[in-house]
Scaffold this motif. Structure first.
Motif, PDB file in Angstrom:
ATOM      1  N   GLU A  16      49.035  -4.330 -51.641  1.00  0.00           N
ATOM      2  CA  GLU A  16      48.610  -5.673 -52.029  1.00  0.00           C
ATOM      3  C   GLU A  16      48.841  -6.671 -50.902  1.00  0.00           C
ATOM      4  OE1 GLU A  16      49.405  -5.461 -56.864  1.00  0.00           O
ATOM      5  OE2 GLU A  16      51.022  -6.101 -55.516  1.00  0.00           O
ATOM      6  N   ALA A  17      49.962  -6.549 -50.200  1.00  0.00           N
ATOM      7  CA  ALA A  17      50.286  -7.482 -49.122  1.00  0.00           C
ATOM      8  C   ALA A  17      49.313  -7.359 -47.960  1.00  0.00           C
ATOM      9  CB  ALA A  17      51.722  -7.246 -48.646  1.00  0.00           C
ATOM     10  N   ILE A  18      48.905  -6.136 -47.635  1.00  0.00           N
ATOM     11  CA  ILE A  18      47.966  -5.940 -46.526  1.00  0.00           C
ATOM     12  C   ILE A  18      46.627  -6.581 -46.841  1.00  0.00           C
ATOM     13  CG2 ILE A  18      46.633  -4.184 -45.287  1.00  0.00           C
ATOM     14  CD1 ILE A  18      49.156  -2.390 -45.491  1.00  0.00           C
ATOM     15  N   PHE A  19      46.128  -6.365 -48.047  1.00  0.00           N
ATOM     16  CA  PHE A  19      44.845  -6.968 -48.411  1.00  0.00           C
ATOM     17  C   PHE A  19      44.958  -8.487 -48.528  1.00  0.00           C
ATOM     18  CE2 PHE A  19      43.463  -2.675 -49.574  1.00  0.00           C
ATOM     19  CZ  PHE A  19      42.151  -2.713 -49.117  1.00  0.00           C
ATOM     20  N   ALA A  20      46.075  -8.970 -49.032  1.00  0.00           N
ATOM     21  CA  ALA A  20      46.248 -10.422 -49.168  1.00  0.00           C
ATOM     22  C   ALA A  20      46.258 -11.101 -47.798  1.00  0.00           C
ATOM     23  CB  ALA A  20      47.538 -10.727 -49.926  1.00  0.00           C
ATOM     24  N   ARG A  27      39.091 -11.617 -43.027  1.00  0.00           N
ATOM     25  CA  ARG A  27      38.611 -10.360 -42.452  1.00  0.00           C
ATOM     26  C   ARG A  27      38.787  -9.231 -43.453  1.00  0.00           C
ATOM     27  NH1 ARG A  27      43.173  -7.661 -41.281  1.00  0.00           N
ATOM     28  NH2 ARG A  27      45.068  -8.917 -41.076  1.00  0.00           N
ATOM     29  N   ALA A  28      38.111  -8.137 -43.175  1.00  0.00           N
ATOM     30  CA  ALA A  28      38.241  -6.945 -44.008  1.00  0.00           C
ATOM     31  C   ALA A  28      39.290  -6.012 -43.418  1.00  0.00           C
ATOM     32  CB  ALA A  28      36.907  -6.219 -44.115  1.00  0.00           C
ATOM     33  N   VAL A  29      39.837  -5.143 -44.252  1.00  0.00           N
ATOM     34  CA  VAL A  29      40.800  -4.133 -43.818  1.00  0.00           C
ATOM     35  C   VAL A  29      40.037  -2.873 -43.423  1.00  0.00           C
ATOM     36  CG1 VAL A  29      42.711  -2.652 -44.543  1.00  0.00           C
ATOM     37  CG2 VAL A  29      42.628  -5.046 -45.285  1.00  0.00           C
ATOM     38  N   PHE A  30      40.193  -2.440 -42.181  1.00  0.00           N
ATOM     39  CA  PHE A  30      39.616  -1.179 -41.723  1.00  0.00           C
ATOM     40  C   PHE A  30      40.539  -0.047 -42.138  1.00  0.00           C
ATOM     41  CE2 PHE A  30      39.567   1.867 -37.984  1.00  0.00           C
ATOM     42  CZ  PHE A  30      38.480   2.591 -38.446  1.00  0.00           C
ATOM     43  N   MET A  31      39.992   0.945 -42.831  1.00  0.00           N
ATOM     44  CA  MET A  31      40.790   2.043 -43.358  1.00  0.00           C
ATOM     45  C   MET A  31      40.194   3.383 -42.926  1.00  0.00           C
ATOM     46  SD  MET A  31      41.926   2.825 -47.330  1.00  0.00           S
ATOM     47  CE  MET A  31      41.695   1.094 -47.672  1.00  0.00           C
TER      48      MET A  31
END
Length: 273
Positions: A16-20, A27-31
């Protein structure tokens, strides 16, 4: 969870913290998806380290399985290769534990099929995954109607259980899954298995918007994303961009660490709207 000399938050709260943080920064999270043990045990760890070095914050780490029904031929070959080298679920947990020992604080979501988890024992698996530093669990062959036991075990140990939705999901299915959703929702961009595609589905934006209207949980899109341009397009409509086959292909080629690092750097630069 120890990470060098400091405490690292792991589990659902870490996801949750990474996406927040990404949302605050627009920006979007690259996974990226990597198969643990492919092309070999040490190189698979080096690939994670190389991707972290260029800014990757979250991973989908594949647990090799003999019948990966959601995966296309590239990932099937990679997981079979890892199995032939003796990679097990316990070995995958040990790999995560080693990455944490090396100071990697990125999010780690284990993607695996349900049979190995059942053989290991769901309660034992969740306890050991938390101790190793796993944040979330992704199980593509476990439908929401049957995930109660694993969901309860994940909850007891603070792990995120990541749910799926597909373009074919009905309104009722979207409602049922979004009510259970935590961490992020994995949106399958197309019908079929994993694999690189020349173009994104024309109805992808409408699908993401339909799910977005039903939940505030972050939405990550996977399947078929294989170029920085495609990642950029997905980053305009989603909170996360999952890329697997293109990276696994590079991992199987010459100079895998440098190739994956350079590819990941281009992907990380795909901004959100």
């Amino acid at each position: 969870m120890e990470n060098g000399d400091r405490e690292l938050q792991t589990g659902l709260g870490h996801v949750e913290a990474i996406f927040a943080a990404a949302r605050r920064e627009g920006r979007a999270v690259f996974m990226p998806y990597l198969v643990i043990g492919h092309p070999d045990a040490e190189t698979s760890l080096a690939l994670v380290e190389a991707l972290v070095a260029v800014g990757t914050e979250m991973f989908e780490l594949g647990v090799p399985f003999s019948d990966p029904l959601a995966d296309g031929p590239v990932i099937q070959r990679a997981t079979q290769h890892a199995l032939e080298q003796g990679v097990t679920l316990a070995g995958c947990l040990a790999a995560v534990r080693e990455l944490r020992r090396r100071g990697i604080s990125a999010g780690f979501n284990l993607m695996g099929y349900v049979n190995p988890l059942l053989a290991y024992g769901l309660e034992r698996f969740c306890a050991d995954a938390t101790a190793a530093g796993v944040d979330g669990v992704i199980v593509p062959d476990l439908p929401p109607e049957e995930n109660g036991e694993l969901a309860a075990a994940c909850s007891r140990h603070g792990l995120a259980l990541i749910r799926f939705l597909a373009p074919t999901s009905t309104a009722a299915r979207v409602q049922a899954v979004t009510q259970q959703a935590e961490g992020f929702l994995y949106l399958v961009s197309l019908t079929g298995v994993t694999g690189a595609r020349e173009a994104l589905p024309v109805d992808l934006a409408a699908f993401v918007a339909r799910v977005r209207a039903a939940t505030t949980v972050p939405l990550a899109v996977g399947f078929g994303i294989s170029t920085p341009a495609q990642a950029h397009a997905v980053a305009q409509i989603a909170d996360g961009v999952i890329v697997g086959t293109a990276i696994v292909t590079l991992a199987a080629g010459p100079n895998p660490v440098a190739a994956v690092r350079d590819f990941g750097q281009a992907m990380v630069r795909a901004p959100a709207a």
